[in-house]
Design a protein around this motif. Structure first.
Motif, PDB file in Angstrom:
ATOM      1  N   SER A 172       0.855  -1.196   0.000  1.00  0.00           N
ATOM      2  CA  SER A 172       0.000   0.000   0.000  1.00  0.00           C
ATOM      3  C   SER A 172       0.885   1.239   0.000  1.00  0.00           C
ATOM      4  O   SER A 172       2.112   1.140   0.070  1.00  0.00           O
ATOM      5  CB  SER A 172      -0.921  -0.015   1.224  1.00  0.00           C
ATOM      6  OG  SER A 172      -0.223   0.428   2.375  1.00  0.00           O
TER       7      SER A 172
ATOM      8  N   ASN B 171       0.839   3.274   2.496  1.00  0.00           N
ATOM      9  CA  ASN B 171       0.832   3.676   3.892  1.00  0.00           C
ATOM     10  C   ASN B 171       1.861   2.920   4.726  1.00  0.00           C
ATOM     11  O   ASN B 171       1.883   1.688   4.725  1.00  0.00           O
ATOM     12  CB  ASN B 171      -0.561   3.458   4.482  1.00  0.00           C
ATOM     13  CG  ASN B 171      -1.643   4.124   3.647  1.00  0.00           C
ATOM     14  OD1 ASN B 171      -1.515   5.277   3.270  1.00  0.00           O
ATOM     15  ND2 ASN B 171      -2.693   3.383   3.329  1.00  0.00           N
ATOM     16  N   THR B 172       2.669   3.652   5.465  1.00  0.00           N
ATOM     17  CA  THR B 172       3.726   3.012   6.268  1.00  0.00           C
ATOM     18  C   THR B 172       3.170   2.226   7.435  1.00  0.00           C
ATOM     19  O   THR B 172       3.849   1.335   7.956  1.00  0.00           O
ATOM     20  CB  THR B 172       4.700   4.078   6.806  1.00  0.00           C
ATOM     21  OG1 THR B 172       3.972   5.017   7.607  1.00  0.00           O
ATOM     22  CG2 THR B 172       5.375   4.814   5.661  1.00  0.00           C
TER      23      THR B 172
ATOM     24  N   TRP C 211       5.270  -0.875   1.888  1.00  0.00           N
ATOM     25  CA  TRP C 211       4.743   0.364   1.316  1.00  0.00           C
ATOM     26  C   TRP C 211       5.679   0.873   0.231  1.00  0.00           C
ATOM     27  O   TRP C 211       6.879   0.548   0.221  1.00  0.00           O
ATOM     28  CB  TRP C 211       4.527   1.436   2.383  1.00  0.00           C
ATOM     29  CG  TRP C 211       5.779   1.953   3.045  1.00  0.00           C
ATOM     30  CD1 TRP C 211       6.422   1.418   4.115  1.00  0.00           C
ATOM     31  CD2 TRP C 211       6.541   3.104   2.656  1.00  0.00           C
ATOM     32  NE1 TRP C 211       7.533   2.163   4.438  1.00  0.00           N
ATOM     33  CE2 TRP C 211       7.628   3.203   3.564  1.00  0.00           C
ATOM     34  CE3 TRP C 211       6.409   4.062   1.653  1.00  0.00           C
ATOM     35  CZ2 TRP C 211       8.588   4.223   3.474  1.00  0.00           C
ATOM     36  CZ3 TRP C 211       7.357   5.073   1.568  1.00  0.00           C
ATOM     37  CH2 TRP C 211       8.424   5.150   2.480  1.00  0.00           C
TER      38      TRP C 211
END
Length: 237
Positions: free
Chosen positions: A150, A152-153, A159
């Motif tokens: 994704s 997002n971390t 990510w």
């Protein structure tokens, strides 16, 4: 079908170097097809088989998000950032090449081939400090999509510097799922790792690929036991 493209497995580019057999969905190296340059920001989808103890010598990358997903065997990775690792099925590796890196990838086994997907995604941020990550994905449940990547971390999976989401799952014959896009401006590229599925009414077999855009969801039905990878990516560079 509107806003859909299908790439059958037997229409991919093929590079056979003896020690390496690479099936290439999009133009890459010696394979060039002007109609298959990319799907949105998804630039490379290579299905690679590397012979025992063979591999890719030291070579550079920059300003690209590079994802490796092993399917069989073990792959040894070393890079100019000082990382040394072995990646195997059930894991995913990502490198943000950014300002530039060098790395090598070799088959750890002397006799058995290693099979893995090599995926490149154009980043939405250039000249970042190079980074490396590798995690195990808990594929402990069938008939669900597991998010493996994704933007997002703090989300599930690795990510990258891009508004992209990858999901992967194994499904029993007869199972049906719906995938809701995270961003309606994105498209989704479906890649069938094994089996026989129907996506929005289109029939796909092992190693077939299908890209869809201008839609906010997909319906996927497993006609046989199957394994599938979904790559949701922006359609504009």
């Amino acid at each position: 079908m509107k806003n859909t493209i299908i790439h059958r497995a037997n229409t991919r580019g093929v590079a056979d170097l003896g020690w390496l057999k690479s099936y290439q969905t999009f133009s890459f190296s010696g394979y060039y097809n002007p109609e298959r340059m990319r799907f949105g920001v998804l630039r490379v989808l290579n299905d690679d088989i590397v012979d025992g103890s063979k591999g890719f010598g030291d070579h550079p990358h920059d300003n690209m998000e590079i994802i490796s997903i092993p399917l069989q065997g073990e792959l040894v990775h070393k890079d100019s950032m000082g990382n040394e690792a072995v990646i195997k099925p059930g894991e995913i590796q990502v490198m943000s090449a950014g300002t530039g890196i060098y790395h090598t990838e070799f088959n750890k086994n002397d006799t058995e081939p290693v099979k893995f997907l090599q995926i490149w995604v154009y980043p939405n941020k250039r000249n970042v400090t190079p980074r490396y990550d590798q995690i195990a994905i808990p594929f402990n449940e069938r008939n669900v999509l597991h998010q493996i990547l994704s933007p997002n971390t703090d989300d599930n999976g690795v990510w990258i510097y891009q508004n992209a989401w990858f999901n992967m799952g194994e499904f029993d014959a007869g199972k049906e799922i719906n995938y809701q896009l995270n961003d309606k401006a994105n498209g989704v590229y479906v890649f069938v790792l094994n089996g026989d599925i129907t996506v929005n009414g289109q029939h796909l077999n092992t190693r077939d690929g299908m890209g869809l855009w201008d839609t906010d969801q997909l319906n996927i039905k497993a006609n046989t036991d199957t394994q599938v990878l979904l790559m949701e990516v922006p359609m504009e560079l």
